[in-house]
Design a protein around this motif. Structure first.
Motif, mmCIF file in Angstrom:
data_model
loop_
_atom_site.group_PDB
_atom_site.id
_atom_site.type_symbol
_atom_site.label_atom_id
_atom_site.label_comp_id
_atom_site.label_asym_id
_atom_site.label_seq_id
_atom_site.Cartn_x
_atom_site.Cartn_y
_atom_site.Cartn_z
ATOM 1 N N THR A 28 -83.370 -22.750 23.439
ATOM 2 C CA THR A 28 -82.786 -22.277 24.695
ATOM 3 C C THR A 28 -81.404 -21.666 24.513
ATOM 4 O O THR A 28 -80.854 -21.118 25.452
ATOM 5 N N ARG A 29 -80.843 -21.779 23.315
ATOM 6 C CA ARG A 29 -79.554 -21.143 23.042
ATOM 7 C C ARG A 29 -79.769 -19.826 22.303
ATOM 8 O O ARG A 29 -80.869 -19.542 21.820
ATOM 9 N N SER A 30 -78.708 -19.023 22.196
ATOM 10 C CA SER A 30 -78.874 -17.651 21.689
ATOM 11 C C SER A 30 -79.163 -17.596 20.199
ATOM 12 O O SER A 30 -79.850 -16.683 19.728
ATOM 13 N N THR A 31 -78.652 -18.552 19.432
ATOM 14 C CA THR A 31 -78.889 -18.550 17.990
ATOM 15 C C THR A 31 -79.101 -19.977 17.498
ATOM 16 O O THR A 31 -78.718 -20.947 18.162
ATOM 17 N N PHE A 32 -79.706 -20.076 16.323
ATOM 18 C CA PHE A 32 -79.842 -21.373 15.652
ATOM 19 C C PHE A 32 -79.884 -21.129 14.151
ATOM 20 O O PHE A 32 -80.157 -20.001 13.686
ATOM 21 N N THR A 33 -79.630 -22.184 13.384
ATOM 22 C CA THR A 33 -79.678 -22.095 11.929
ATOM 23 C C THR A 33 -80.867 -22.890 11.402
ATOM 24 O O THR A 33 -81.380 -23.791 12.078
ATOM 25 N N SER A 34 -81.289 -22.558 10.200
ATOM 26 C CA SER A 34 -82.401 -23.271 9.573
ATOM 27 C C SER A 34 -82.058 -23.599 8.127
ATOM 28 O O SER A 34 -81.370 -22.836 7.453
ATOM 29 N N LYS A 35 -82.543 -24.751 7.651
ATOM 30 C CA LYS A 35 -82.395 -25.181 6.263
ATOM 31 C C LYS A 35 -83.608 -26.038 5.923
ATOM 32 O O LYS A 35 -84.071 -26.829 6.750
ATOM 33 N N VAL A 36 -84.141 -25.905 4.702
ATOM 34 C CA VAL A 36 -85.346 -26.618 4.295
ATOM 35 C C VAL A 36 -84.984 -27.823 3.440
ATOM 36 O O VAL A 36 -84.129 -27.736 2.545
ATOM 37 N N PHE A 37 -85.643 -28.944 3.709
ATOM 38 C CA PHE A 37 -85.422 -30.183 2.967
ATOM 39 C C PHE A 37 -86.764 -30.757 2.516
ATOM 40 O O PHE A 37 -87.783 -30.620 3.199
ATOM 41 N N ARG A 38 -86.734 -31.416 1.354
ATOM 42 C CA ARG A 38 -87.833 -32.281 0.954
ATOM 43 C C ARG A 38 -87.539 -33.653 1.542
ATOM 44 O O ARG A 38 -86.426 -34.179 1.401
ATOM 45 N N LEU A 39 -88.521 -34.245 2.209
ATOM 46 C CA LEU A 39 -88.295 -35.477 2.948
ATOM 47 C C LEU A 39 -88.569 -36.706 2.096
ATOM 48 O O LEU A 39 -89.556 -36.773 1.361
ATOM 49 N N CYS A 40 -87.676 -37.680 2.222
ATOM 50 C CA CYS A 40 -87.899 -39.031 1.698
ATOM 51 C C CYS A 40 -87.647 -39.992 2.866
ATOM 52 O O CYS A 40 -88.007 -39.673 3.993
ATOM 53 N N ALA A 41 -87.055 -41.130 2.592
ATOM 54 C CA ALA A 41 -86.793 -42.079 3.669
ATOM 55 C C ALA A 41 -85.976 -41.408 4.770
ATOM 56 O O ALA A 41 -84.982 -40.735 4.493
ATOM 57 N N GLY A 42 -86.397 -41.636 6.027
ATOM 58 C CA GLY A 42 -85.736 -40.926 7.114
ATOM 59 C C GLY A 42 -85.337 -41.776 8.296
ATOM 60 O O GLY A 42 -84.761 -41.264 9.249
ATOM 61 N N SER A 43 -85.637 -43.083 8.251
ATOM 62 C CA SER A 43 -85.337 -43.944 9.391
ATOM 63 C C SER A 43 -84.091 -44.774 9.136
ATOM 64 O O SER A 43 -83.904 -45.310 8.033
ATOM 65 N N SER A 44 -83.277 -44.905 10.149
ATOM 66 C CA SER A 44 -82.046 -45.676 10.041
ATOM 67 C C SER A 44 -82.299 -47.128 10.417
ATOM 68 O O SER A 44 -82.914 -47.416 11.451
ATOM 69 N N HIS A 45 -81.851 -48.055 9.565
ATOM 70 C CA HIS A 45 -81.943 -49.489 9.825
ATOM 71 C C HIS A 45 -81.022 -50.158 8.812
ATOM 72 O O HIS A 45 -80.968 -49.739 7.649
ATOM 73 N N PRO A 46 -80.318 -51.198 9.205
ATOM 74 C CA PRO A 46 -79.375 -51.844 8.271
ATOM 75 C C PRO A 46 -80.030 -52.317 6.971
ATOM 76 O O PRO A 46 -79.381 -52.340 5.925
ATOM 77 N N ASN A 47 -81.299 -52.673 7.021
ATOM 78 C CA ASN A 47 -81.982 -53.174 5.831
ATOM 79 C C ASN A 47 -82.953 -52.177 5.217
ATOM 80 O O ASN A 47 -83.743 -52.538 4.340
ATOM 81 N N ALA A 48 -82.904 -50.935 5.669
ATOM 82 C CA ALA A 48 -83.807 -49.900 5.167
ATOM 83 C C ALA A 48 -83.158 -49.119 4.037
ATOM 84 O O ALA A 48 -81.925 -49.102 3.899
ATOM 85 N N PRO A 49 -83.961 -48.448 3.225
ATOM 86 C CA PRO A 49 -83.385 -47.537 2.230
ATOM 87 C C PRO A 49 -82.557 -46.460 2.919
ATOM 88 O O PRO A 49 -82.864 -46.061 4.055
ATOM 89 N N PRO A 50 -81.533 -45.969 2.272
ATOM 90 C CA PRO A 50 -80.720 -44.917 2.895
ATOM 91 C C PRO A 50 -81.539 -43.641 3.080
ATOM 92 O O PRO A 50 -82.468 -43.364 2.317
ATOM 93 N N ILE A 51 -81.198 -42.894 4.120
ATOM 94 C CA ILE A 51 -81.849 -41.593 4.336
ATOM 95 C C ILE A 51 -81.560 -40.716 3.129
ATOM 96 O O ILE A 51 -80.409 -40.573 2.702
ATOM 97 N N SER A 52 -82.626 -40.121 2.570
ATOM 98 C CA SER A 52 -82.466 -39.474 1.257
ATOM 99 C C SER A 52 -83.202 -38.145 1.167
ATOM 100 O O SER A 52 -83.833 -37.843 0.155
ATOM 101 N N HIS A 53 -83.171 -37.348 2.228
ATOM 102 C CA HIS A 53 -83.785 -36.032 2.172
ATOM 103 C C HIS A 53 -83.039 -35.152 1.164
ATOM 104 O O HIS A 53 -81.819 -35.244 1.013
ATOM 105 N N GLN A 54 -83.783 -34.279 0.498
ATOM 106 C CA GLN A 54 -83.224 -33.443 -0.567
ATOM 107 C C GLN A 54 -83.236 -31.977 -0.150
ATOM 108 O O GLN A 54 -84.281 -31.432 0.191
ATOM 109 N N SER A 55 -82.072 -31.343 -0.167
ATOM 110 C CA SER A 55 -81.967 -29.933 0.208
ATOM 111 C C SER A 55 -82.680 -29.052 -0.817
ATOM 112 O O SER A 55 -82.562 -29.258 -2.026
ATOM 113 N N ILE A 56 -83.457 -28.079 -0.326
ATOM 114 C CA ILE A 56 -84.111 -27.108 -1.203
ATOM 115 C C ILE A 56 -83.201 -25.890 -1.274
ATOM 116 O O ILE A 56 -83.248 -24.982 -0.437
ATOM 117 N N ASP A 57 -82.359 -25.873 -2.293
ATOM 118 C CA ASP A 57 -81.334 -24.831 -2.381
ATOM 119 C C ASP A 57 -81.907 -23.458 -2.677
ATOM 120 O O ASP A 57 -81.241 -22.437 -2.439
#
Length: 769
Positions: A28-57
């Motif tokens: 709904t806005r005039s512009t947006f940006t895009s970036k591609v990532f390889r996904l790993c753990a993605g959920s936030s929780h104190p006892n969960a693995p850290p979010i670890s998505h990897q940028s595809i440079d």
């Protein structure tokens, strides 16, 4: 719109390295940006693995123009170039059909039975129901469309035969109708009326002839579009003209022809119509009498199409940009991260292994894309209504208590994605939702934004990740255990299309947490893999449950027919249980003689939303020469998985157990069971297919059948199966960043399976299989 929204999908959802998939974004806005990532753990929780998505440079960040995109939902049939020249010179035209309205007065919009109107030309004709269910006929005129409100109001779920005749000169419109009794206590009603047009009828238009909708253009719009599709069944539609006393048939449709396709066939002039947004096929018509319940065998009774104003098969959004995927991109789960400066979205897609890769890794993780594209769980006693079907869970609405089929929310919060699902009805519904008319869904599609398939999605019923968001912990686990080059990611769609030859490339296969939907061909592929000597780790629950069909020619769509058994949010009515794509009976694989126990040792038995429980190790497992090695690093009296990121333990949500009577191999060893760790509470209840008469002792503390088992068995050619019987195993696996009892056992089994697979292949040599 009230606030910024950005959402999108990738088409195709599953692609190869080097491909250029389209990214379709509504912003709904005039512009947006895009970036591609390889996904790993993605959920936030104190006892969960850290979010670890990897940028595809290799794919740089880009800026794009933003445009809102809203789909036109609702199914219809469209017939192009149907009438030929000269409708205005005929004496009369007659349109007849059978129809059964299923939401005549509560849709809050006009519902069209048929249309050829071209508003710009003031030409054509159409029939519709208004918001009160009253019939209207519109006819073209010299300068404007003429409208006649008939005195007939249609009743929900009643079959009617309707005939409309337009006489050009003297400009008379005639209507005749007859209702079909719904039960033995009712008799037919007859309707007849005539009206004179104010002006001469102008019938010849350039518009297509549409069934169950108007003739407006179908496609995306920058504003929300009001639905106009008919809710209900249409059968036996015919269009005839009279000229010089001779009757000519322009259209004569028998919808029982070509049921597996998206086409309808005219028997009079050889014309074809295109079905849009997948109305339900292989459904009972006005003349179904229950003498035959299989449309493949029936000679009559299946001439209807069931249209819905919320059907969606292809959102048809315009392409915002295309990705250029590197040719050396690893198989895996990926996402396009889009940001308009105020809101963000993670748009997922999957990359298949390069078929030309020189070296195949030993392990493959199977992503259950048939489940993602249609789902939510079912809890006995927590829903109301009669209906059901990611692709199966995609955009489920079961938290919406205004719908026929829903769960009682009980004060639960919904996340941002579920709120957007409510805000954007044009994104469609899931195989677990009822349609607006209360009927059950049969089809689901990935050609749309699937908002509960996001790496940070929080499932409202469990206040934690489920399906895709949870399964990313398996990706993170394999990254740590076998490394970046040690595993591939493959999908349900690939297995359905490529079969056992794909699976046989790998030594060890791992399921994800909820592989519920699979085809007959997939069952055969898994069976061949195990007969070949493969090793399989079933690391979920409620797996391999529903009969699913998938057409490789339309790979975005799956079909599921909920029949008379199974844990489901609705059941389809009798006569509607056979799949339209293949003709095979729907329902449970268990009902088809292929329960998951036969291949994986376990079958789904119960479900609950309360706190889960751990597993106690059995005495047999402690002394078993191979199984005892799975406990390296643990105390054998330790309870396995009494912790977890979802429902607080390893066994929870939907659970499975061993059952020799249902085909569990006789050499299967119960490694551990929840009954030895206290068992489940009475918030866990037995599935209906597990009970006969009387229905008592069906809860966690009263039934021995309500339990999770961990089983292990070996196969004759040196393979083995390890199954855990719980959707929430993955939530315990990831606890404390994979430093816990569940992770230890999973790691030990994986290492054992890899070692045995290597030994088997050395012994059997290259000719094995």
């Amino acid at each position: 719109m009230e606030s910024s929204d950005i959402v999108g999908y990738v088409d195709p959802l599953i692609t190869f390295p080097g491909d250029k998939p389209a990214v379709k974004v509504s912003c709904t806005r005039s512009t947006f940006t895009s970036k591609v990532f390889r996904l790993c753990a993605g959920s936030s929780h104190p006892n969960a693995p850290p979010i670890s998505h990897q940028s595809i440079d290799a794919i740089p960040q880009q800026t794009h123009q933003g445009t809102p995109q809203f789909s036109r939902i609702g199914s219809l049939a469209r017939i192009e170039s149907w009438s030929g020249p000269g409708l205005d010179v005929v004496q009369s035209i007659s349109i007849s059909l059978w129809c059964q309205p299923t939401l005549p007065s509560e849709s809050k919009h006009e519902q069209f039975l048929f249309s050829s109107i071209d508003v710009g030309q003031s030409a054509g004709f159409e029939c519709l129901l208004d918001e009160d269910g009253c019939l209207h006929l519109r006819v073209g005129g010299p300068s404007e469309i003429q409208e006649i409100r008939l005195s007939t109001t249609l009743i929900k779920n009643q079959w009617y035969h309707l005939q409309f005749t337009i006489e050009i000169d003297p400009g008379i419109v005639s209507f005749n109708g007859q209702s079909k009794p719904r039960d033995i206590g009712e008799q037919s009603a007859y309707f007849e009326e005539k009206h004179r047009l104010a002006h001469k009828a102008h019938l010849t238009s350039d518009s297509p002839f549409t069934v169950a909708s108007n003739s407006c253009k179908h496609g995306p719009s920058p504003q929300p579009q009001t639905p106009c599709s008919f809710n209900g069944k249409i059968d036996g539609l015919k269009v005839e003209t009279t000229s010089k006393g001779t009757i000519y048939t322009l259209l004569d449709f028998d919808f029982s022809l070509d049921i597996p396709t998206d086409w309808i066939r005219d028997s009079s002039n050889g014309l074809y119509g295109k079905l849009i947004n997948s109305p339900s096929r292989a459904v009972t018509g006005h003349d179904w009498d229950s003498s035959q319940s299989d449309w493949m065998r029936a000679s009559y009774g299946y001439g209807a199409l069931h249209f819905h104003d919320d059907d969606l098969d292809d959102a048809m959004w315009n392409t915002s940009f295309r990705l250029e995927l590197p040719r050396d991109l690893r198989s895996g789960c990926y996402a396009v991260f889009v940001d308009d400066g105020e809101t963000i979205d993670w748009i997922p897609f999957f990359v298949k292994p390069d078929p030309k890769q020189s070296q195949v890794p030993p392990v493959a993780l199977i992503i259950p894309t048939f489940t993602y594209a249609g789902e939510c769980c079912v809890v006995l006693g927590l829903y109301a209504g009669q209906s059901d079907c990611w692709i199966a869970y995609a955009n489920e609405h079961l938290f919406d208590e205004s719908r026929t089929v829903h769960f009682l929310a009980q004060g639960r919060d919904i996340d941002k994605y579920s709120k957007l699902i409510l805000k954007r009805p044009d994104l469609g519904i899931s195989l677990y939702d009822s349609h607006n008319d209360g009927s059950g869904t049969c089809y689901s599609t990935v050609k749309r934004a699937i908002l509960n398939m996001r790496p940070d999605y929080c499932m409202w019923l469990f206040d934690g990740p489920r399906e895709f968001a949870a399964d990313l912990w398996f990706v993170d686990f394999l990254e740590r255990e076998v490394g970046a080059g040690g595993y591939d990611v493959i999908t349900d769609h690939q297995i359905s299309e490529c079969g056992a030859e794909l699976l046989k490339k790998y030594k060890v296969l791992l399921s994800c947490s909820h592989p519920e939907y699979l085809t007959f061909a997939m069952l055969d592929s898994y069976s061949a893999f195990l007969h070949y000597g493969g090793h399989f780790m079933y690391l979920g629950g409620n797996g391999y449950y529903w009969v699913t069909t998938h057409d490789p020619a339309r790979p975005h769509r799956i079909e599921v027919r909920r029949a008379e058994a199974g844990c489901r949010t609705f059941g389809l009515p009798p006569g509607n249980w056979h799949h339209s794509l293949t003709g095979e009976p729907g329902g449970l694989w268990r009902s088809r003689g292929r329960p998951p126990n036969c291949l994986f040792g376990l079958g789904s038995c119960a479900m609950g939303v309360g706190k889960g429980t751990g597993y106690g190790i059995t005495a047999e497992a402690r002394v078993h020469p191979r199984v005892s090695r799975f406990f390296r690093g643990l105390q054998t009296d330790e309870v396995i998985g009494d912790i977890g990121l979802v429902q607080g333990a390893a066994s929870g949500d939907e659970i499975d157990r061993l059952d020799y009577e249902l085909g569990t191999p006789r050499n299967a060893v119960i490694v551990a069971t929840t009954k030895l760790a206290g068992g489940h509470s009475d918030e866990y209840m037995l599935f209906n297919e597990e009970t006969l008469f009387p229905m008592v002792d069906t809860t966690g503390t009263t039934s021995d059948k309500v339990r999770s088992d961990i089983v292990f068995f070996e196969t004759p050619r040196g393979g083995a199966v390890f199954s855990v019987g719980s959707i929430n195993w993955v939530g315990a696996l990831a606890w404390n960043t994979f430093d816990n009892s569940v992770a230890t056992i999973t790691r030990n089994v994986l290492q054992d399976f890899l070692a045995h697979a290597d030994a088997n292949r050395r012994c059997s040599g290259p000719a094995a299989g």
